[in-house]
Design a protein around this motif. Sequence first.
Motif, short mmCIF file in Angstrom:
data_model
loop_
_atom_site.label_atom_id
_atom_site.label_comp_id
_atom_site.label_asym_id
_atom_site.label_seq_id
_atom_site.Cartn_x
_atom_site.Cartn_y
_atom_site.Cartn_z
N MET A 84 1.12 -1.09 -0.09
CA MET A 84 0.38 0.30 0.26
C MET A 84 0.36 1.07 -0.06
N ALA A 85 0.35 2.48 -0.31
CA ALA A 85 1.51 4.00 -0.81
C ALA A 85 0.57 4.20 0.84
N LEU A 86 1.29 4.53 2.15
CA LEU A 86 0.70 4.99 3.23
C LEU A 86 0.04 7.07 3.35
N PRO A 87 -0.61 6.78 3.99
CA PRO A 87 -0.97 8.58 3.34
C PRO A 87 -0.63 9.54 3.79
N THR A 91 2.45 11.60 10.63
CA THR A 91 3.76 12.03 12.25
C THR A 91 4.71 11.52 11.61
N ALA A 92 5.97 12.36 12.05
CA ALA A 92 7.15 11.09 11.98
C ALA A 92 6.43 9.54 13.04
N ALA A 98 3.19 2.60 11.03
CA ALA A 98 2.90 2.51 9.35
C ALA A 98 3.93 1.34 8.37
N VAL A 99 4.96 1.92 8.57
CA VAL A 99 5.94 1.26 8.08
C VAL A 99 6.06 -0.27 8.18
N THR A 122 -0.75 6.29 19.16
CA THR A 122 -0.40 6.68 17.75
C THR A 122 -0.85 5.91 17.29
N ILE A 123 -1.59 4.69 17.38
CA ILE A 123 -2.27 3.84 16.37
C ILE A 123 -3.59 3.64 16.75
#
Length: 155
Positions: A84-87, A91-92, A98-99, A122-123
């Motif tokens: 997938m492409a991350l949105p 934030t860092a 996500a990565v 964060t989740i």
Amino acid sequence: MISSARERSRPALIGWPADASRREELAEAGTPCLLLVDDGAPIPAVAEGEDWIHRGADERDVAARLAELARRGRSVRSVDAVPMALPAGLTADEHRVAVRLVATVGSLVPRADLPVGDLDATIARLRRPLGRDGWTILRIGAAGFLIERTGGGSC
């Protein structure tokens, strides 16, 4: 040069980030590797068939991680080949989490492998943008999280 199937399945122990080019060679050859992370170095996102541990960790912990990598075998999937492409606009910390999650879709990522300040917050922030693209982040008790495709979205 790695030549036999047996040698490819034997995990390699490499320094991180000093041996980044060796990591790429091992990934291309299909060799599992354990990244020995230098003090103060950022924790790398790992692909399937990889794991990391801090330099100076107990030898039994290193041996256990190497044994687990050998047991799992190797199915190369680069972090660059996440499904997938991350949105945009993460934030860092959100991007780092996500990565790590999408690099191992469908597999548990232990909380300890997601080193951010307030992991639960964060989740929570990640669930909405990833959900729009048809992904769900699941909490697996106190053990950690995994991400899975639930349909919908633009991917």
